[in-house]
Write a protein that holds these residues in place. Structure first.
Motif, PDB file in Angstrom:
ATOM      1  N   SER A   1       0.573  -1.121   0.077  1.00 35.01           N
ATOM      2  CA  SER A   1       0.064  -0.324  -0.430  1.00 35.01           C
ATOM      3  C   SER A   1       1.010   1.444   0.273  1.00 35.01           C
ATOM      4  O   SER A   1       0.615   2.312  -0.957  1.00 35.01           O
ATOM      5  N   SER A   2       2.006   1.555   0.964  1.00 33.06           N
ATOM      6  CA  SER A   2       3.035   2.198   0.770  1.00 33.06           C
ATOM      7  C   SER A   2       3.387   2.161  -0.444  1.00 33.06           C
ATOM      8  O   SER A   2       3.165   3.337  -0.892  1.00 33.06           O
ATOM      9  N   TYR A   3       3.558   1.649  -1.440  1.00 33.32           N
ATOM     10  CA  TYR A   3       3.827   1.326  -2.128  1.00 33.32           C
ATOM     11  C   TYR A   3       3.600   2.513  -4.148  1.00 33.32           C
ATOM     12  O   TYR A   3       4.065   2.947  -4.687  1.00 33.32           O
ATOM     13  N   VAL A   4       2.113   1.915  -3.318  1.00 35.16           N
ATOM     14  CA  VAL A   4       1.016   2.559  -4.113  1.00 35.16           C
ATOM     15  C   VAL A   4       0.919   3.923  -3.869  1.00 35.16           C
ATOM     16  O   VAL A   4       0.941   4.627  -5.254  1.00 35.16           O
ATOM     17  N   ASN A   5       1.062   4.061  -3.166  1.00 37.91           N
ATOM     18  CA  ASN A   5       0.865   5.568  -2.346  1.00 37.91           C
ATOM     19  C   ASN A   5       2.718   6.657  -3.131  1.00 37.91           C
ATOM     20  O   ASN A   5       2.237   7.693  -3.360  1.00 37.91           O
ATOM     21  N   TYR A   6       3.269   5.871  -3.510  1.00 35.52           N
ATOM     22  CA  TYR A   6       4.497   6.302  -3.100  1.00 35.52           C
ATOM     23  C   TYR A   6       4.526   6.466  -5.333  1.00 35.52           C
ATOM     24  O   TYR A   6       4.611   7.348  -5.867  1.00 35.52           O
ATOM     25  N   ARG A   7       4.063   5.580  -5.892  1.00 35.63           N
ATOM     26  CA  ARG A   7       4.117   5.521  -7.089  1.00 35.63           C
ATOM     27  C   ARG A   7       2.922   7.174  -7.898  1.00 35.63           C
ATOM     28  O   ARG A   7       3.430   7.747  -8.396  1.00 35.63           O
ATOM     29  N   LEU A   8       2.004   6.785  -6.703  1.00 36.32           N
ATOM     30  CA  LEU A   8       1.129   7.681  -7.128  1.00 36.32           C
ATOM     31  C   LEU A   8       1.511   9.309  -6.581  1.00 36.32           C
ATOM     32  O   LEU A   8       0.880  10.331  -7.462  1.00 36.32           O
ATOM     33  N   GLN A   9       1.714   9.367  -5.707  1.00 34.80           N
ATOM     34  CA  GLN A   9       2.876  10.571  -5.680  1.00 34.80           C
ATOM     35  C   GLN A   9       3.895  10.916  -6.371  1.00 34.80           C
ATOM     36  O   GLN A   9       3.905  12.409  -7.315  1.00 34.80           O
ATOM     37  N   MET A  10       4.398  10.500  -6.993  1.00 35.10           N
ATOM     38  CA  MET A  10       5.344  10.584  -7.505  1.00 35.10           C
ATOM     39  C   MET A  10       5.654  10.949  -9.421  1.00 35.10           C
ATOM     40  O   MET A  10       5.671  11.970  -9.763  1.00 35.10           O
TER      41      MET A  10
ATOM     42  N   GLN B   1       2.333  12.176  -9.817  1.00 35.27           N
ATOM     43  CA  GLN B   1       1.862  13.829  -9.592  1.00 35.27           C
ATOM     44  C   GLN B   1       3.058  14.710  -9.685  1.00 35.27           C
ATOM     45  O   GLN B   1       3.338  15.566 -10.052  1.00 35.27           O
ATOM     46  N   ASN B   2       4.212  13.948  -8.764  1.00 36.62           N
ATOM     47  CA  ASN B   2       5.619  14.984  -8.712  1.00 36.62           C
ATOM     48  C   ASN B   2       5.896  15.651 -10.685  1.00 36.62           C
ATOM     49  O   ASN B   2       6.537  15.981 -10.629  1.00 36.62           O
TER      50      ASN B   2
ATOM     51  N   LEU C   1       6.361  18.920 -12.262  1.00 34.35           N
ATOM     52  CA  LEU C   1       7.662  18.949 -12.662  1.00 34.35           C
ATOM     53  C   LEU C   1       7.025  19.900 -14.355  1.00 34.35           C
ATOM     54  O   LEU C   1       7.990  20.480 -15.018  1.00 34.35           O
ATOM     55  N   LYS C   2       6.439  18.801 -14.906  1.00 31.11           N
ATOM     56  CA  LYS C   2       6.545  18.863 -16.719  1.00 31.11           C
ATOM     57  C   LYS C   2       5.963  20.700 -16.651  1.00 31.11           C
ATOM     58  O   LYS C   2       6.033  21.694 -17.646  1.00 31.11           O
ATOM     59  N   ILE C   3       4.885  20.657 -15.461  1.00 31.09           N
ATOM     60  CA  ILE C   3       4.114  21.761 -15.982  1.00 31.09           C
ATOM     61  C   ILE C   3       4.928  22.985 -15.289  1.00 31.09           C
ATOM     62  O   ILE C   3       4.773  24.162 -15.715  1.00 31.09           O
ATOM     63  N   PHE C   4       5.895  23.284 -14.913  1.00 28.29           N
ATOM     64  CA  PHE C   4       6.836  24.152 -14.246  1.00 28.29           C
ATOM     65  C   PHE C   4       7.297  24.162 -15.282  1.00 28.29           C
ATOM     66  O   PHE C   4       7.954  25.718 -15.526  1.00 28.29           O
ATOM     67  N   LEU C   5       8.136  23.370 -16.067  1.00 26.14           N
ATOM     68  CA  LEU C   5       9.182  23.337 -17.074  1.00 26.14           C
ATOM     69  C   LEU C   5       8.585  23.995 -17.704  1.00 26.14           C
ATOM     70  O   LEU C   5       9.002  24.782 -18.964  1.00 26.14           O
ATOM     71  N   LEU C   6       7.101  23.681 -18.636  1.00 28.69           N
ATOM     72  CA  LEU C   6       6.487  24.447 -19.591  1.00 28.69           C
ATOM     73  C   LEU C   6       6.300  26.066 -19.505  1.00 28.69           C
ATOM     74  O   LEU C   6       7.211  26.849 -20.581  1.00 28.69           O
ATOM     75  N   PHE C   7       6.314  26.275 -18.150  1.00 18.50           N
ATOM     76  CA  PHE C   7       5.568  28.013 -17.717  1.00 18.50           C
ATOM     77  C   PHE C   7       7.208  27.907 -17.809  1.00 18.50           C
ATOM     78  O   PHE C   7       7.203  29.945 -17.498  1.00 18.50           O
ATOM     79  N   LEU C   8       8.550  27.749 -16.928  1.00 22.99           N
ATOM     80  CA  LEU C   8       9.998  28.442 -16.857  1.00 22.99           C
ATOM     81  C   LEU C   8      10.008  29.289 -17.837  1.00 22.99           C
ATOM     82  O   LEU C   8      10.100  30.643 -17.084  1.00 22.99           O
ATOM     83  N   PRO C   9      10.014  29.417 -19.140  1.00 25.84           N
ATOM     84  CA  PRO C   9      10.217  30.048 -19.989  1.00 25.84           C
ATOM     85  C   PRO C   9       9.728  32.098 -19.578  1.00 25.84           C
ATOM     86  O   PRO C   9      10.162  32.569 -19.475  1.00 25.84           O
ATOM     87  N   VAL C  10       8.392  31.114 -19.929  1.00 28.58           N
ATOM     88  CA  VAL C  10       7.531  32.696 -19.576  1.00 28.58           C
ATOM     89  C   VAL C  10       7.832  33.481 -18.308  1.00 28.58           C
ATOM     90  O   VAL C  10       7.406  34.207 -18.299  1.00 28.58           O
ATOM     91  N   LEU C  11       7.751  32.476 -17.414  1.00 34.75           N
ATOM     92  CA  LEU C  11       8.548  33.169 -16.049  1.00 34.75           C
ATOM     93  C   LEU C  11      10.165  34.089 -15.741  1.00 34.75           C
ATOM     94  O   LEU C  11      10.239  34.704 -15.839  1.00 34.75           O
TER      95      LEU C  11
END
Length: 128
Positions: free
Chosen positions: A46-55, A57-58, A62-72
């Motif tokens: 159960s902790s591995y499943v939660n870990y995979r879901l959290q990773m 989401q992270n 991160l991809k959304i942040f990298l998408l908007f990084l040049p604009v920022l």
């Protein structure tokens, strides 16, 4: 080194209590070990499943942040450029810079993105 484990003095009933305790100990019964093993397995699963879901989401964040990084970065350069004090003698002489640094940074970022376009696209597409 005999003082470390062997040469004790005193009555036998004082010397042997640790040895008797260790000798009388036995392994826990197999059903108890099986229950602890199953509980440990379920908790780790159960902790591995939660870990995979959290990773996942992270990674999305991160991809959304990298998408908007040049604009920022462009906005940060524009704010830094607008906060720069304008000197009167630069305007009078005409020696002031007409080419803002934010435009140069924008061109450099765009050139870097174009040169690494295939790598960026391969990061965004999931590989199954």
């Amino acid at each position: 080194m005999g003082w470390l484990w062997g040469d004790r003095r005193g009555p036998a009933w004082k010397r042997g209590w640790a040895d008797q305790t260790l000798a009388s100990m036995s392994a826990p019964p197999w059903p108890l070990l099986a229950i602890f093993g199953i509980v440990f397995l379920l908790l780790s699963l159960s902790s591995y499943v939660n870990y995979r879901l959290q990773m996942q989401q992270n990674m999305i964040n991160l991809k959304i942040f990298l998408l908007f990084l040049p604009v920022l970065l462009i906005f940060a350069a524009q704010i830094a450029w607008s906060l720069k004090p304008i000197r009167k003698h630069d305007l009078a002489d005409g020696t002031g810079s007409n080419f803002p640094w934010s435009v140069a940074v924008l061109v450099a970022v765009l050139l870097a993105l174009v040169s690494y376009q295939s790598r960026v696209q391969s990061m965004w597409t999931p590989s199954f």
